[in-house]
Design a protein around this motif. Structure first.
Motif, PDB file in Angstrom:
ATOM      1  N   ARG A 117      -8.421  29.301 128.266  1.00 25.15           N
ATOM      2  CA  ARG A 117      -9.183  30.550 128.324  1.00 25.15           C
ATOM      3  C   ARG A 117      -9.992  30.681 129.621  1.00 25.15           C
ATOM      4  O   ARG A 117     -10.201  31.772 130.126  1.00 25.15           O
ATOM      5  CB  ARG A 117     -10.115  30.627 127.095  1.00 25.15           C
ATOM      6  N   GLN A 118     -10.418  29.564 130.163  1.00 21.85           N
ATOM      7  CA  GLN A 118     -11.282  29.599 131.343  1.00 21.85           C
ATOM      8  C   GLN A 118     -10.489  29.545 132.656  1.00 21.85           C
ATOM      9  O   GLN A 118     -11.065  29.476 133.730  1.00 21.85           O
ATOM     10  CB  GLN A 118     -12.290  28.438 131.279  1.00 21.85           C
ATOM     11  N   LEU A 119      -9.158  29.590 132.570  1.00 20.51           N
ATOM     12  CA  LEU A 119      -8.295  29.509 133.768  1.00 20.51           C
ATOM     13  C   LEU A 119      -7.475  30.792 133.867  1.00 20.51           C
ATOM     14  O   LEU A 119      -6.728  31.126 132.948  1.00 20.51           O
ATOM     15  CB  LEU A 119      -7.375  28.291 133.641  1.00 20.51           C
ATOM     16  N   LYS A 120      -7.599  31.504 134.981  1.00 22.14           N
ATOM     17  CA  LYS A 120      -7.004  32.839 135.062  1.00 22.14           C
ATOM     18  C   LYS A 120      -5.651  32.864 135.762  1.00 22.14           C
ATOM     19  O   LYS A 120      -5.100  33.942 135.981  1.00 22.14           O
ATOM     20  CB  LYS A 120      -7.971  33.773 135.782  1.00 22.14           C
ATOM     21  N   ASP A 121      -5.127  31.703 136.111  1.00 20.85           N
ATOM     22  CA  ASP A 121      -3.861  31.683 136.844  1.00 20.85           C
ATOM     23  C   ASP A 121      -2.696  31.159 136.020  1.00 20.85           C
ATOM     24  O   ASP A 121      -1.669  30.763 136.573  1.00 20.85           O
ATOM     25  CB  ASP A 121      -4.015  30.859 138.124  1.00 20.85           C
ATOM     26  N   TRP A 161      -0.818  32.415 132.415  1.00 26.40           N
ATOM     27  CA  TRP A 161      -0.787  33.294 131.249  1.00 26.40           C
ATOM     28  C   TRP A 161       0.404  32.921 130.388  1.00 26.40           C
ATOM     29  O   TRP A 161       1.549  33.283 130.688  1.00 26.40           O
ATOM     30  CB  TRP A 161      -0.713  34.761 131.705  1.00 26.40           C
ATOM     31  N   ASN A 204     -20.072  25.467 129.969  1.00 23.02           N
ATOM     32  CA  ASN A 204     -20.464  26.871 130.144  1.00 23.02           C
ATOM     33  C   ASN A 204     -19.793  27.572 131.322  1.00 23.02           C
ATOM     34  O   ASN A 204     -20.240  28.622 131.746  1.00 23.02           O
ATOM     35  CB  ASN A 204     -21.983  27.022 130.293  1.00 23.02           C
ATOM     36  N   TRP A 207      -3.219  29.197 123.079  1.00 24.70           N
ATOM     37  CA  TRP A 207      -4.402  29.108 123.949  1.00 24.70           C
ATOM     38  C   TRP A 207      -5.351  28.014 123.484  1.00 24.70           C
ATOM     39  O   TRP A 207      -5.484  27.755 122.291  1.00 24.70           O
ATOM     40  CB  TRP A 207      -5.167  30.436 123.949  1.00 24.70           C
ATOM     41  N   THR A 262       0.433  26.097 139.588  1.00 24.92           N
ATOM     42  CA  THR A 262      -0.140  27.447 139.674  1.00 24.92           C
ATOM     43  C   THR A 262      -0.142  27.876 141.141  1.00 24.92           C
ATOM     44  O   THR A 262       0.225  27.112 142.031  1.00 24.92           O
ATOM     45  CB  THR A 262      -1.585  27.434 139.163  1.00 24.92           C
ATOM     46  N   VAL A 318     -16.886  29.769 132.824  1.00 18.87           N
ATOM     47  CA  VAL A 318     -15.838  30.663 132.306  1.00 18.87           C
ATOM     48  C   VAL A 318     -14.754  30.947 133.328  1.00 18.87           C
ATOM     49  O   VAL A 318     -13.725  31.520 132.994  1.00 18.87           O
ATOM     50  CB  VAL A 318     -16.415  32.019 131.832  1.00 18.87           C
ATOM     51  N   ASP A 319     -14.977  30.588 134.552  1.00 15.77           N
ATOM     52  CA  ASP A 319     -14.033  30.947 135.617  1.00 15.77           C
ATOM     53  C   ASP A 319     -13.747  29.697 136.446  1.00 15.77           C
ATOM     54  O   ASP A 319     -14.349  29.468 137.483  1.00 15.77           O
ATOM     55  CB  ASP A 319     -14.647  32.061 136.495  1.00 15.77           C
TER      56      ASP A 319
END
Lengths: 524, 427
Positions: B144-148, B150, B183, B175, B249, B185-186
């Motif tokens: 959830r905290q990794l945007k690369d 999906w 804490n 997921w 990634t 998120v990104d």
């Protein structure tokens, strides 16, 4: 097939059409706006972002200058969130006509455009990158305005007054009952559906496409010639003030700081087809030379994107004398009753983004007169949604927002500081949107990487959120990269080549994007 | 100030590091000068030899190298032979034992982070279970905290793909909500990889994974399975008790960083002198030979003299080749002559391999730079890697094969010339 019953159909979702539909709705009419693509996707979104002070026209066109000066104040008030009050400078660069600044100052006084000469030293302190060889400098009240944000603000206001806004609805027919307009037919491209709209009045705001639209109503020979202009966005704010050359208006004489970039413009070349505008290599070179004249070293800075827009230049031989009362320089209203014997159709074209509201007022005034109504225009009185505070845009707004939510939110597009939440809010509001539709509102992919890092995130996030299926995710990604490339390849040099090499490494090398399964159908 | 080294290597990508290590192993005194960390960590961390010609190459990539070189006279594989590629790959594999799988007899077909099936000759051990075979059940797990990464995109595309021999993989997405750091998120893949170096974090990770994985599934994860701790992957696999693989990634790519770190450490351990963060300003030339390079080191320029030079600065991606605003290409460091393909360098088709990126230097089998007349530019200058002309490395998936073959050829040509010289002296 859907059927809608309304009073007024506005055709064209650029600034003018948006302004007209807002004006009509605020005067209490039921109204529908039809746009064949996305709002502000045409000329409105393809300009240099200048909110005119009027300075540009003080010598060549004093009446336009006065209109710009008046509208500048109004737009800064009603579209505060889209306007940055950068101020502007008119500077004489070496070799420029030494007499022109005096004519400029006289013209500014006569046309009531605020202008004040400052010393060269003051100008250079304000904009240190300016050519130190400048010999005159005049400060004016130019600003920059985000045409997409302004248009969305305008239609959101119209919606609040009950208007229906229908992007991706292409007009296929305008039908009459005797000598009176009665119906507009359109095709909804996103849903593959035909729509019929019964109405009593149609206002054609098609810009460069206005002639084609008038033709659908059987009103022929409305000749609108697309005047193509190219613009180039440079990666940084080379200036924080709009910089104009203090000469008779010509090509490549303006640099406008907009958001995180500065935009140089523009050329003016007659084009044959507003849907197929090119970005010729010689014009790119001309812009770079012009930039160099104002800002030494301009060529060494990084160009990230280029685009071409089409000015709608009206060349109509059948305009009757009675029409001219509505014409100010650059904007024309065609009354098709006088011209073609068809009641209930007006065409408005020409003009400029800064005077969009005034154009809308003029054409809606004409409509009211024809309908025998006396409903006053109120568009100057009320700010559009999100501009009520009157707080104008500053380039650090996004930074402030991300500073506030950095502990909760991922940043999907680092270049433009677009958060996951911003993307999802837009996409959930319009699940049929493509990534360019979202880009125009959020600036996704508009920074230096031109989609290299953010576009797969956006496609993946929309899929994860259940808004699209995997085939559409692939299609959106492909379409976005294809469209980014249109504005990249003509200006590919310097540091942007290095970026593009990295992007090719990412997309081809690492992700092997060419070998994704094909989307089941072409996406829109 | 003058520092005498026998060989000076420019560039710290695959080609620079490998040629430096090979020269050093042969006993030569080697200095490696580099402007920054090399490009290995921008890539995917596999060894690609040739993946598309443009049809996908599945079997016998070395045979494909020969055929492709024969058909494309301007391609590096027209000069570098299949034996050179084999020698380069085998040298790397000997340097980094237990890192790769594969035997150069076939290409693996592995899912990318968007779910395309990508051919590569030698995946890292951590990637091998990603091979797509009919009937295989895979679950792709996102963080959830990794945007690369999906998993729906990977799973959806892999499931939609008909495998070359027929059949499909059945897939699923899942997921985990497990921050790399409290804490946060990104997080980047790097933050996760560092977290995975900690056995306690790995245990928490596997516990969470167990809750989403079904029996019989092969588990596809983003490429974050440890950076410094080379046992992280084996530990995770053993704890889970099911096959696991990782997918690189977009940059920063952790599998690429591991490779970069390992090669850089080998170079330093072998006492290659690494001069980091220093741009080569110019070459000092005397009688057709380079005597030294002037390097912009901190404080003042330093001259690095040598008898042999390997130039491996990369292509456009690293600034090794440039295109200016007048649309002229140049090699800005040494001013080497460039081979430029005929026709437009940049084309409107966004899917095309842009001809611009095949611009580079021409060379002979000793990796000496050739000018337009085909003559050697500098007797003692050898080139390797991304600066070589004629390839579309990213589309072909040929970059590592070219880099390794040319790096080893450059080093060997230098060593051969030294031996010849000594042989002549002894005679």
């Amino acid at each position: 097939m859907r059927t809608i019953d309304t009073d007024v159909v506005v055709i064209g979702g650029g600034a003018t059409g948006a302004g007209v539909v807002r004006d009509v709705a605020m005067r209490g009419y039921r109204a529908v706006l039809l746009e064949r693509a996305d709002l502000a996707q045409g000329t409105t979104g393809r300009y240099h972002g200048l909110l005119h002070s009027g300075g540009r026209y003080v010598v060549s066109d004093p009446r336009s200058a006065t209109e710009c000066a008046e509208e500048n104040i109004i737009l800064t008030r009603i579209h505060a969130d889209a306007v940055e009050t950068t101020g502007g400078l008119f500077v004489s660069t070496p070799g420029d006509d030494p007499e022109f600044p005096d004519r400029f100052l006289a013209g500014a006084t006569a046309s009531k455009v605020p202008a004040e000469e400052i010393s060269v030293g003051q100008a250079l302190r304000r904009e240190p990158r300016l050519n130190p060889g400048i010999f005159r400098a005049i400060a004016v009240e130019d600003g920059s305005v985000d045409g997409w944000q302004m248009t969305w603000g305008t239609v959101n206001s119209a919606k609040a007054y009950g208007a229906q806004i229908l992007p991706y609805h292409e007009v296929t027919g305008i039908e009459r009952d005797g000598d009176q307009v009665r119906r507009v037919r359109a095709h909804d491209h996103k849903n593959g559906e035909d729509v019929t709209i019964d109405c009593t009045f149609v206002i054609n705001c098609g810009g460069p496409w206005a002639g084609l639209i008038a033709g659908l109503a059987g009103c022929h020979d409305v000749e609108v010639v697309p005047g193509r202009g190219i613009m180039i966005a440079m990666n940084h704010r080379l200036v924080n003030t709009v910089v104009n050359r203090c000469i008779y208006p010509t090509d490549g004489d303006i640099i406008v700081p907009v958001h995180t970039v500065s935009i140089i413009g523009t050329t003016d070349v007659k084009a044959s087809d507003a849907d197929r505008l090119t970005i010729p290599a010689d014009e790119v070179q001309e812009m770079l030379d012009s930039g160099e004249a104002m800002i030494p070293g301009f060529r060494q800075s990084r160009a990230v994107h280029a685009w071409a827009g089409a000015r709608p230049l009206v060349k109509d031989t059948r305009v009757s004398a009675t029409d001219t009362r509505h014409m100010s320089r650059g904007m024309s209203i065609l009354d098709h009753h006088d011209r073609d014997g068809l009641k209930g159709l007006l065409t408005i074209t020409g003009g400029k983004l800064t005077t969009y509201r005034l154009m809308a007022k003029n054409v809606v005034d004409e409509m009211c007169q024809q309908l025998g109504d006396t409903r006053p225009c109120r568009t100057a009185e009320e700010a559009v949604p999100k501009s009520e505070s009157g707080k104008t845009y500053v380039v650090t707004h996004r930074l402030e927002d991300r500073e506030a939510d950095r502990m909760e939110e991922q940043i999907i597009c680092e270049c433009e500081l677009m958060s996951r939440k911003m993307f999802l809010e837009e996409m959930r509001g319009r699940p049929s949107a493509n990534l360019d539709d979202i880009r125009r509102v959020t600036r996704l992919g508009m920074g230096p990487c031109q989609g290299g890092f953010c576009s797969t995130r956006a496609a993946g996030l929309a899929l994860h959120d259940g808004l699209i299926d995997v085939g559409r995710a692939n299609g959106l990604l492909e379409l976005f990269l294809k469209n980014r490339w249109i504005g990249l390849w003509p200006i590919l040099y310097g540091a942007q080549v290095r970026q593009t090499a990295l992007d090719q490494w990412i997309f081809s090398g690492t992700l092997d994007i060419e070998h994704l399964p094909e989307p089941e159908k072409a996406v829109l | 100030m003058s520092m005498d080294s026998r060989a000076v290597v420019v560039g710290a990508g695959m080609a620079g590091l490998v040629s430096a290590i090979r020269l050093r192993q042969a006993g030569m005194d080697v200095t490696l000068v580099t402007q920054g960390i090399g490009g290995i960590q921008l890539g995917q961390g596999t060894i690609d030899v040739l993946g598309y010609v443009p049809e996908r190459v599945l079997g016998q990539p070395l045979a494909a190298v020969t055929a492709y070189g024969n058909a494309h006279p301007h391609h590096p594989y027209a000069i570098l032979s299949a034996d050179d590629v084999r020698a380069g790959v085998e040298f790397l594999r000997a340097l980094l034992p237990d890192t790769f799988v594969g035997d150069l007899e076939r290409n693996y077909l592995l899912p990318t982070a968007i779910g395309a099936l990508r051919p590569t000759a030698l995946p890292q051990v951590t990637m091998a279970e990603g091979e797509c075979t009919p009937g295989k059940q895979m679950v792709f797990v996102g963080l959830r905290q990794l945007k690369d990464f999906w998993p729906e995109l990977v799973a959806g595309n892999v499931a939609r793909t008909e495998l070359p021999g027929g059949g499909r993989v059945s897939t699923r997405a899942a997921w985990l909500d497990l921050p790399a750091r409290a804490n946060e998120v990104d997080s980047t893949p790097l933050y996760y990889a560092r977290a995975m170096d900690d056995p306690a974090y790995r245990k928490r990770f596997v516990d969470a994974l167990r809750r989403v994985v079904e029996p019989g599934e092969t588990v596809g994860l983003p490429g974050v399975l440890g950076l410094a701790d080379r046992g992280a992957f084996a530990d995770i696999t053993a704890q889970l008790g099911q096959p696991v693989f990782e997918i690189s990634t977009i940059p920063p790519s952790v599998p690429g960083m591991r490779l970069n770190d390992a090669l850089t450490r080998l170079a330093k351990d072998a006492r290659v002198k690494v001069v980091l963060g220093s741009q080569v300003l110019c070459a000092n030339i005397d009688g057709g030979r380079i005597r030294s390079l002037t390097v912009g080191t901190t404080g003042r320029p330093t001259e690095y003299a040598g008898e042999h030079f390997v130039f491996a600065p990369g292509g456009f991606e690293s600034g090794g080749i440039e295109l200016d605003s007048y649309m002229k290409v140049s090699e800005p460091t040494l001013g080497l002559p460039l081979w430029v393909p005929e026709g437009d360098l940049v084309v409107a088709d966004h899917n095309a391999a842009q001809p611009l990126f095949s611009v580079g230097v021409r060379f002979d089998h000793d990796m000496r730079v050739l000018d337009t007349a085909g003559d050697t530019v500098h007797e003692n200058l050898h080139v390797a890697g991304g600066i070589l002309a004629g390839a579309s490395r990213w589309q072909e998936k040929s970059g590592d094969g070219i880099a390794l073959a040319s790096a080893v050829r450059a080093a060997d040509a230098i060593l051969e010339s030294v031996q010849n010289l000594e042989g002549a002296r002894n005679a």
